[in-house]
Design an enzyme around this catalytic site. Structure first.
Site, mmCIF file in Angstrom:
data_model
loop_
_atom_site.group_PDB
_atom_site.id
_atom_site.type_symbol
_atom_site.label_atom_id
_atom_site.label_comp_id
_atom_site.label_asym_id
_atom_site.label_seq_id
_atom_site.Cartn_x
_atom_site.Cartn_y
_atom_site.Cartn_z
ATOM 1 N N ASP A 125 0.850 -1.195 0.000
ATOM 2 C CA ASP A 125 0.000 0.000 0.000
ATOM 3 C C ASP A 125 0.887 1.247 0.000
ATOM 4 O O ASP A 125 2.110 1.152 0.091
ATOM 5 C CB ASP A 125 -0.970 -0.014 1.198
ATOM 6 C CG ASP A 125 -0.231 0.079 2.534
ATOM 7 O OD1 ASP A 125 0.869 -0.502 2.646
ATOM 8 O OD2 ASP A 125 -0.746 0.733 3.462
ATOM 9 N N ASP B 103 0.054 -17.392 -4.274
ATOM 10 C CA ASP B 103 0.745 -16.444 -5.155
ATOM 11 C C ASP B 103 -0.281 -15.747 -6.035
ATOM 12 O O ASP B 103 -0.384 -16.002 -7.234
ATOM 13 C CB ASP B 103 1.805 -17.162 -5.993
ATOM 14 C CG ASP B 103 2.640 -16.170 -6.803
ATOM 15 O OD1 ASP B 103 2.563 -14.951 -6.508
ATOM 16 O OD2 ASP B 103 3.357 -16.607 -7.718
HETATM 17 O O1 G3I Z 1 -1.593 -9.316 19.117
HETATM 18 C C1 G3I Z 1 -2.209 -10.565 18.794
HETATM 19 C C2 G3I Z 1 -1.723 -11.631 19.727
HETATM 20 O O2 G3I Z 1 -2.109 -11.303 21.041
HETATM 21 C C3 G3I Z 1 -2.321 -12.987 19.302
HETATM 22 O O3 G3I Z 1 -1.788 -14.006 20.078
HETATM 23 C C4 G3I Z 1 -1.973 -13.257 17.837
HETATM 24 C C5 G3I Z 1 -2.611 -14.536 17.320
HETATM 25 O O4 G3I Z 1 -2.680 -14.564 15.924
HETATM 26 O O5 G3I Z 1 -2.436 -12.188 17.052
HETATM 27 C C6 G3I Z 1 -1.842 -10.951 17.389
HETATM 28 O O6 G3I Z 1 -2.299 -9.947 16.529
HETATM 29 C C7 G3I Z 1 -1.809 -9.996 15.212
HETATM 30 C C8 G3I Z 1 -1.123 -8.679 14.925
HETATM 31 O O7 G3I Z 1 -0.725 -8.647 13.578
HETATM 32 C C9 G3I Z 1 0.104 -8.470 15.803
HETATM 33 O O8 G3I Z 1 1.088 -9.441 15.570
HETATM 34 C C10 G3I Z 1 -2.986 -10.205 14.262
HETATM 35 O O9 G3I Z 1 -3.530 -11.492 14.453
HETATM 36 C C11 G3I Z 1 -2.533 -10.045 12.836
HETATM 37 O O10 G3I Z 1 -3.664 -10.088 11.976
HETATM 38 C C12 G3I Z 1 -1.799 -8.750 12.666
HETATM 39 O O11 G3I Z 1 -1.284 -8.725 11.350
HETATM 40 C C13 G3I Z 1 -0.784 -7.484 10.903
HETATM 41 C C14 G3I Z 1 -1.580 -6.995 9.703
HETATM 42 O O12 G3I Z 1 -1.015 -5.815 9.194
HETATM 43 C C15 G3I Z 1 -3.032 -6.715 10.042
HETATM 44 O O13 G3I Z 1 -3.140 -5.682 10.942
HETATM 45 C C16 G3I Z 1 0.654 -7.719 10.491
HETATM 46 O O14 G3I Z 1 1.437 -8.012 11.650
HETATM 47 C C17 G3I Z 1 1.210 -6.496 9.789
HETATM 48 O O15 G3I Z 1 2.461 -6.825 9.265
HETATM 49 C C18 G3I Z 1 0.281 -6.039 8.673
HETATM 50 O O16 G3I Z 1 0.779 -4.845 8.183
HETATM 51 C C19 G3I Z 1 0.169 -4.310 7.025
HETATM 52 C C20 G3I Z 1 -0.346 -2.943 7.382
HETATM 53 O O17 G3I Z 1 -1.414 -3.070 8.294
HETATM 54 C C21 G3I Z 1 -0.749 -2.139 6.156
HETATM 55 N N1 G3I Z 1 0.298 -2.144 5.159
HETATM 56 C C22 G3I Z 1 0.687 -3.467 4.756
HETATM 57 C C23 G3I Z 1 1.211 -4.267 5.912
HETATM 58 C C24 G3I Z 1 1.681 -5.634 5.490
HETATM 59 O O18 G3I Z 1 0.648 -6.504 5.167
HETATM 60 O O1 9MR Z 2 -3.971 -3.378 0.158
HETATM 61 C C1 9MR Z 2 -4.174 -3.508 1.554
HETATM 62 C C2 9MR Z 2 -2.947 -4.100 2.217
HETATM 63 O O2 9MR Z 2 -1.847 -3.254 2.045
HETATM 64 C C3 9MR Z 2 -3.210 -4.404 3.670
HETATM 65 O O3 9MR Z 2 -2.154 -5.130 4.240
HETATM 66 C C4 9MR Z 2 -4.493 -5.184 3.822
HETATM 67 C C5 9MR Z 2 -4.856 -5.446 5.280
HETATM 68 O O4 9MR Z 2 -5.000 -4.288 5.996
HETATM 69 O O5 9MR Z 2 -5.574 -4.540 3.198
HETATM 70 C C6 9MR Z 2 -5.385 -4.340 1.825
HETATM 71 O O6 9MR Z 2 -6.498 -3.668 1.314
HETATM 72 C C7 9MR Z 2 -7.641 -4.452 1.101
HETATM 73 C C8 9MR Z 2 -8.677 -4.160 2.164
HETATM 74 O O7 9MR Z 2 -8.218 -4.469 3.453
HETATM 75 C C9 9MR Z 2 -9.965 -4.890 1.870
HETATM 76 N N1 9MR Z 2 -10.427 -4.655 0.513
HETATM 77 C C10 9MR Z 2 -9.432 -4.930 -0.521
HETATM 78 C C11 9MR Z 2 -8.173 -4.139 -0.299
HETATM 79 C C12 9MR Z 2 -7.121 -4.338 -1.386
HETATM 80 O O8 9MR Z 2 -7.172 -5.550 -2.010
#
Ligand code: G3I
Ligand code: 9MR
Length: 554
Positions: A163, A523
């Site tokens: 993003d 993928d």
């Molecule tokens: O904190 C809980 C923990 O208590 C629990 O035991 C564990 C079990 O699965 O989950 C933990 O929370 C997780 C959290 O990351 C912290 O590690 C969530 O399940 C998990 O869904 C969450 O994932 C993050 C994701 O965003 C959704 O928020 C990823 O670490 C993080 O790398 C990812 O980052 C995204 C950005 O939001 C947007 N840009 C892209 C980026 C990469 O995908």
């Molecule tokens: O593109 C977004 C990505 O960078 C994030 O990691 C992800 C989870 O927060 O969300 C993606 O965006 C999606 C959104 O959450 C739901 N609708 C579709 C979006 C793009 O495919």
């Protein structure tokens, strides 16, 4: 790569350093003997596989062969029970150097606010997007001095991932990891030429690249009070378009303890790391030190302020409610910079035993910096404590590696969103153990972790775009999706297997191959939960590739 019927052989698809531990895995069946032939057919090594052992994370049986005796650079043919393995077996003195370059160049490809020129970006040249010179203060970030609706400027920086938003918390660990790579392996990085606009200047490319992000980070601090905005973002995720086509309004959203402390830690680190280059970088290190100290003071006044995602903001929360690790990290870096006892006391108050780092868990980063600058610690007891904490973690990870059917420290519960970076951050911590003790098993275990993401895994995929024989083609990365070029932008690490499958709704009709932890990877562009890329995942790839290249004895 199929050998005998039913047997797949998995190995690092970039090859092995001559002095590296060289493990390959055969999956399925019960392979017994192997031989390695030179291209002229001469057999140079024979040996046996270990027992085939079932692994819960994949549901299959795996047997390991150790080819470490093969030290002569070259291309070889591996045979398993007489059947040739299709993939070549490569020993190469520069096996990981190009990988480190490509993984670092990926940061350049994600630069915000600038056009990428053909002489640096090749076919991936593109127009500038997201100038971020008129960023609106969101109500969640408003103060009397900067009320909602006022406008500030914070250009440059890296896009976080697939993003186009910029998040302080995630940027912090990513930038630090690159700076640590430089501090630990300066000779390796001094010689690299990445072909970025700054290449050839008086500064190593890795520091030029990190500087692009540090300039943005500096602008994420409210000069009025030292507080740090949590992120700079649109209110919704854009479509899968090129940067210049995403013109939605951008906001400063939130302020919180984690952003302030991560900022303080990185600025203190940068003040130290860039000090020798101050002729080249205006205002360093004084400006960064002042910024770090102001953010630290703000955090002391707001020690428990979690980021809360406002209702009208969808993208990336990076929310975290535990701040001991951020306090410990920032305190460690500020102590190393200033030598002030106040920071050492804060480190002692907040530090817990180091774990494997991740964006919500940054405590170990401080330990790593302290160990690298052990001469600056207050006394021998402090030096012993820091070394012992890091060694305990390395020993724990090495024990898991030793006991694993795949010879990888990954456990089923490590397969979270971004699991490939878990593997690499485990390697990063194993490498700290090796740097402290020179115990060979820590280096070997770290090598195995890199092998894992480069193809010695049950999917047989090398998870870095453009690096290996079977690589991700459809990463969740807006420029790769929208640029009309078949090959994805190179050098990016796919997030990796994640049985959480949080993107299932967006991937309807494109089923994941499996729910098993190590197999749950898709993928496909839809799969942000398993096939996105991110700066905090590429940073440990840079670190580990460079470290193994630099540390492995010839
Ligand atoms: O904190 C809980 C923990 O208590 C629990 O035991 C564990 C079990 O699965 O989950 C933990 O929370 C997780 C959290 O990351 C912290 O590690 C969530 O399940 C998990 O869904 C969450 O994932 C993050 C994701 O965003 C959704 O928020 C990823 O670490 C993080 O790398 C990812 O980052 C995204 C950005 O939001 C947007 N840009 C892209 C980026 C990469 O995908
Ligand atoms: O593109 C977004 C990505 O960078 C994030 O990691 C992800 C989870 O927060 O969300 C993606 O965006 C999606 C959104 O959450 C739901 N609708 C579709 C979006 C793009 O495919």
């Amino acid at each position: 790569a199929r050998a005998a019927p039913g047997v797949q052989v998995r190995m690092d698809q970039l090859g092995f350093l001559p002095g590296a531990r060289k493990l390959v895995v055969a999956e399925g069946g019960a392979p017994r003997a192997f031989e390695v032939e030179r291209e002229d057919g001469q057999v140079v090594l024979r040996g046996r596989f270990g027992p085939a052992v079932r692994w819960d994370a994949s549901g299959t049986r795996a047997a390991v062969a150790d080819l470490s005796a093969l030290a002569e650079p070259g291309r070889y043919r591996l045979k398993v029970d007489g059947h040739p393995v299709p993939d070549p077996l490569v020993v190469d003195a520069q096996a990981h150097a190009g990988l480190a370059d490509a993984a670092l160049k990926a940061f350049y490809f994600n630069r915000a606010g600038t056009a990428l020129a053909p002489e640096h970006a090749g076919v991936y040249a593109r127009a500038a997007g997201h100038p971020d010179t008129g960023v609106e203060i969101h109500p969640s970030a408003a103060t009397p001095a900067l009320p909602a609706g006022s406008v500030v400027s914070a250009p440059k920086g890296w896009y976080d991932a697939g993003d186009y938003n910029k998040y302080v918390v995630n940027s912090g660990i990513s930038t630090w990891t690159l700076l640590a790579a430089w501090e630990h392996y300066p000779r390796f990085f001094q010689e690299r030429d990445l072909g970025i606009p700054e290449s050839g200047d008086a500064v190593p490319d890795i520091l030029d690249e990190a500087w692009w992000n540090l300039e943005w980070l500096l602008a994420m601090q409210d000069p009025a009070d030292g507080g740090v905005w949590h992120k700079l973002t649109t209110l919704r995720f854009s479509g899968m378009v090129m940067p210049e086509a995403d013109t939605a309004r951008r906001y400063m959203v939130g302020r919180g303890t984690a952003a302030a402390l991560d900022f303080a830690a990185v600025m203190a680190t940068a003040a130290r790391v860039y000090a020798p280059f101050k002729a080249h970088f205006p205002g360093v290190p004084a400006r960064m030190r002042a910024a770090a100290e102001a953010a630290w003071r703000w955090a002391l006044a707001h020690p428990d302020l979690p980021y809360r995602q406002p209702e009208d903001v969808a993208p990336g929360a990076y929310g975290d409610g535990h701040f001991d690790d951020e306090f410990a990290w920032a305190a460690a870096e500020l102590y190393l910079l200033t030598g002030e006892a106040e920071y050492w006391r804060a480190f002692e108050r907040h530090a817990r035993d180091p774990g494997v780092p991740a964006w919500p868990d940054v405590g170990a980063l401080g330990w790593v910096s302290l160990a690298h600058h052990a001469d600056r610690l207050p006394d021998d007891a402090a030096r012993r404590r820091v070394a012992a904490g890091l060694e305990r973690l390395a020993a724990r990870l090495a024990a898991r590696w030793q006991a694993s059917p795949w010879r990888v420290a990954m456990q089923p519960e490590d397969f979270v969103w971004g699991s490939n970076a878990v593997a690499l951050n485990q390697a990063l911590m194993l490498l700290q153990g090796y740097r402290l003790t020179q115990r060979r098993e820590y280096l070997d275990a770290a090598q195995s972790q890199l092998d894992w993401v480069l193809g010695r895994n049950p999917l047989g995929v090398s998870f870095v775009t453009g690096q290996g024989l079977r690589t991700p083609r459809h990463i969740h990365h807006r420029p790769s999706a929208a640029d009309g070029i078949a090959d994805p932008v190179p050098g990016w690490l796919s997030g990796g297997p994640n049985p959480g499958q949080q993107d299932a709704r967006d991937c309807q009709g494109v089923p994941y191959p499996s729910k098993r932890p190590a197999l749950s990877w898709l993928d496909h562009e839809c799969s942000y939960a398993s096939n996105e890329v991110a700066i905090n995942w590429n940073a440990p790839l840079v670190y580990v590739a460079a470290a193994l290249q630099a540390l492995t004895p010839p």
